[in-house]
Design an enzyme around this catalytic site. Structure first.
Site, short mmCIF file in Angstrom:
data_model
loop_
_atom_site.label_atom_id
_atom_site.label_comp_id
_atom_site.label_asym_id
_atom_site.label_seq_id
_atom_site.Cartn_x
_atom_site.Cartn_y
_atom_site.Cartn_z
N ASP A 72 41.72 32.19 46.56
CA ASP A 72 41.66 33.44 45.77
C ASP A 72 41.89 34.61 46.73
O ASP A 72 41.86 34.44 47.96
CB ASP A 72 40.27 33.51 45.12
CG ASP A 72 40.11 34.67 44.15
OD1 ASP A 72 41.12 35.16 43.61
OD2 ASP A 72 38.95 35.08 43.92
N GLU B 103 46.28 38.08 48.09
CA GLU B 103 47.44 38.98 47.97
C GLU B 103 47.81 39.61 49.31
O GLU B 103 49.01 39.87 49.50
CB GLU B 103 47.14 40.06 46.93
CG GLU B 103 47.02 39.52 45.51
CD GLU B 103 45.75 38.69 45.26
OE1 GLU B 103 44.73 39.00 45.92
OE2 GLU B 103 45.79 37.77 44.45
N ASP C 2 42.80 37.78 36.63
CA ASP C 2 41.66 38.34 35.88
C ASP C 2 42.07 38.96 34.55
O ASP C 2 42.19 40.18 34.42
CB ASP C 2 40.94 39.37 36.74
CG ASP C 2 40.33 38.73 37.98
OD1 ASP C 2 40.21 37.48 38.00
OD2 ASP C 2 39.99 39.46 38.91
#
Ligand code: MIG
Length: 714
Positions: free
Chosen positions: A350, A353, A430
């Site tokens: 997770d 980015e 999300d």
């Protein structure tokens, strides 16, 4: 020549130069295979753009551009930015561009390729999410199709109208164009160029339950037991960041998860797998071994002045591994050894980015420095930003292979780049528990599939906010047809397990998940197909008939493979492909619950299905029901792929791909021919035919060794 002509001449020369600059690709543009061409800008910055991590190999040189080539990029410079304009035709429907929010058909939209932690898809209208796919699929009215891959990891703005226009601060990229007779062939060629998903373990196709976070370990057990005691099938329980000791990756909270090995054993004994999260941010903490090793090994991304860059994430100030460095990836792999030894089955990467808190950009500065190594040159973060997640999951996947050489890795990643399907599956980040995010999850999944990533799905029930019972029921009923089917929700939200909102939702959920497990033989065969050909698992309805332009905007109803149509109950006026698709109603569904999607089987198709099981540990293909919808000539065919469900024996022939050919023998009797078309795995099976007609399934008896004809009872 008189002096006063000089300025004119200069202008003429400039205009000519500009014209050539804008209109002609240099002589390095060439064909690179039948119907594939690569176009280079006049000045090509190979250091800034190569090697391409999107592609599995440098494009071959296969002669000059064919005559009459239709899709031709033009390169120019406007206001200091590199621009590519590609006329695509007014009548062309445009798709692809990966993971953004919006309609399946992308005409009239603009997207940004810049991986972004984008809670609730709120920033930039959701046109800029966690992954980047600089890829456009065009489908002309006659069904012929093309693909455009802009081979650059730098930030791109892509806007689509009758011209595709790409603008970048980065160097001018090369553009690869694919021409094919139909959209499926374009997507398969994208798979040839950028690589395919490897076969996941069978358990990764099962239903999965997650939450931020289940803790302590007793709560994890309670959730697992909750599935088994209610007979709701499930394969995987997910551990989010709170299992860690103060958000330090590769550690376990000593109070909440004192014995992860025992917890994982508990799950395994009950036929569950355990997936744990690992983030890239490493807590800056002189008492933390991973941080100290990373500092000693000089593994961190540097700021522009050459000091280790620090930025806040969950644990507070963090350093970030520089995954462009081979030494750093090797170190990272090593961290997995003890971690996996506790019995962790799969890894969830997770925040890659990479996400950084408390800065407007939500990430690290673009002038941070990555040092590269091996074939990768050093470069600024602007060059490597979109590749950070891809390089991280490459290392994660390699770690799983290194320490579990006999198991197929399962890695889920939030960030990635086109081609990243080679290393990890994905989910759409999300979303929130709202109707529009249920609806948009279909075009998002379809667009990822059209962009090379077949293995994706949205958080079922929605991540942020509280799902009302009706929404959760619809989301469960729809979400079990995502290639990746996981219920997940945020901290500080209401519980969202299938049983959390009352008996009706529980019953709808059980029925939905049962349906997924019944379909596993068909679904696993589609995963095999995706891993071999690059074809998406979930496909837009227009794939059923690419010349039927009335299907081009349908984004509620969709296909799984080519034989099964899913029409969610909430779909308003869904389009249907021509032909006598027949509705499948599973045998034990006595009455309609109002939530389960309509499932329909293509005329001429055979779909292999199984009985309901509680997890894939129980999966066998010993007794297979063949759902049949004969075409008007009375014939139907289908495929079934089967292997050990894990491991790599299938790479050496330990699998079987069977083709079923069913033909009508008498009004209510069918002849079945079973042929192994690939593989060497021996199978012994019982079959029965289920004729799908008039909204019912009419079954034959199960076969014996002597059965050739399958009489069905109407
Ligand atoms: O800042 O690990 O998208 O699935 O539950 C939030 C906690 C960090 C974001 C992921 C979400 C996950 C959450 N993570």
């Amino acid at each position: 020549m008189k002096p006063h002509f000089y300025p004119l001449l200069v202008i003429a020369t400039c205009v000519t130069a500009f014209f050539f600059h804008a209109c002609s690709a240099d002589d390095r543009s060439h064909a690179c295979g039948a119907g594939i061409a690569v176009f280079y800008p006049e000045t090509f910055d190979s250091v800034g753009l190569l090697p391409s991590l999107a592609l599995v190999a440098e494009p071959a040189r296969a002669g000059a551009l064919p005559r009459g080539w239709k899709i031709k990029p033009r390169f120019s410079v406007e206001e200091g930015k590199n621009v590519i304009t590609i006329p695509v035709g007014k009548e062309t429907d445009l798709y692809g561009t990966g993971e953004v929010v919006g309609a399946l058909r992308r005409n009239g939209t603009s997207i940004t390729t810049w991986n972004l932690d984008n809670y609730a898809y709120a920033l930039n209208n959701g046109k800029n999410l966690y992954q980047s796919h600089p890829w456009i699929l065009g489908v002309r009215p006659d069904g012929s199709a093309f693909g455009i891959l802009v081979d650059s990891p730098w930030r791109l703005e892509i806007s689509l109208s009758d011209t595709a226009r790409v603008t970048t601060d980065g160097p001018a990229p090369r553009v690869i164009v694919i021409e094919r007779d139909d959209p499926a062939s374009v997507v398969m060629t994208l798979g040839e160029l950028t690589g395919k998903m490897e076969m996941p373990p069978l358990w990764a196709l099962g239903f999965q339950q997650s939450r931020w976070s289940y803790f302590p370990d007793a709560r994890v057990k309670e959730i697992a037991d909750g599935f088994r005691s209610r007979s709701i099938p499930c394969d995987v329980i997910w551990m989010d960041i709170d299992y860690m000791d103060g958000f330090r990756v590769f550690t376990f909270d000593p109070a909440r998860f004192p014995d992860p090995g025992a917890l994982n054993d508990y799950l395994h004994e009950r036929d569950f797998k355990a997936v744990y999260m690992i983030d890239p941010g490493i807590k800056k903490d002189s008492l933390y071994a991973v941080y100290n090793q990373g500092t000693e090994g000089d593994h961190w991304v540097k700021d522009k002045d050459g000091r280790a860059f620090n930025g806040p994430v969950w644990p507070g100030p963090c350093a970030f591994p520089d995954f462009t460095r081979p030494e750093t990836r090797a170190w990272w792999r090593g961290l997995y050894e003890d971690f996996l030894a506790t019995g962790v089955d799969g890894v969830w990467n997770d925040m890659n980015e990479p996400a950084v808190f408390r800065v407007e950009s939500h990430t690290m500065p673009e002038d941070n420095l990555h040092r590269g190594g091996g074939t990768l040159p050093p470069g600024p973060h602007a060059r490597y930003h979109n590749l950070y997640g891809l390089l991280m999951v490459k290392a994660t996947r390699e770690a799983l292979l290194q320490y579990r050489p006999d198991k197929r890795p399962f890695v889920l990643s939030r960030a990635n780049f086109i081609g990243g399907q080679r290393y990890a599956a994905t989910w759409s980040g999300d979303n929130v528990s709202r109707w529009e995010h249920l609806r948009v999850s279909i075009p998002m999944t379809l667009s990822l599939g059209l962009s090379g990533q077949p293995f994706s799905g949205a958080d079922i029930g929605g991540f942020g906010g509280n799902a009302r019972p009706d929404l959760l029921a619809h989301w469960m009923a729809t979400g079990v047809y995502y290639p990746f089917a996981r219920n997940h929700s945020s901290q500080n939200t209401a519980n969202q397990e299938p049983w959390a909102l009352g008996e009706e939702v529980e019953n709808v959920s059980r029925r939905a998940i049962n349906r997924r497990y019944r379909l596993l033989p068909y679904l696993y065969t589609l995963f095999r197909e995706a891993s071999v050909t690059g074809m998406p698992i979930a496909r837009p309805l227009f794939f059923a008939d690419p010349r039927d332009t009335s299907l081009r905007r349908e984004e509620q109803a969709f296909l799984l493979g080519q034989d099964l149509m899913i029409v969610p109950r909430w779909a308003k006026n869904p389009k249907r492909p021509r032909g006598a698709w027949e509705t499948i109603t599973p045998e034990d569904e006595k009455e309609d619950d109002g939530y389960q999607p309509l499932l329909a089987i293509r005329p001429g198709a055979v779909i292999p299905v199984n009985k309901v099981i509680q997890s894939t540990v129980e999966y066998t293909t010993d007794s297979i029901t063949l759902l049949v919808n004969p075409a008007s000539d009375g014939k139907a065919t289908g495929l079934l792929y089967d292997d050990a469900g894990d491991g790599f024996g299938y790479k050496n022939g330990d699998f079987a791909l069977h083709r079923f050919s069913v033909s009508r023998h008498e009004e209510n009797s069918f002849k079945l021919d079973v042929e192994r078309v690939e593989g060497t795995r021996e199978t012994r099976r019982h079959y029965r035919v289920g004729l799908v007609a008039g909204g019912k399934i009419h079954y034959s008896p199960w076969s014996t060794d002597a059965t050739r004809y399958f009489p069905v009872t109407r």
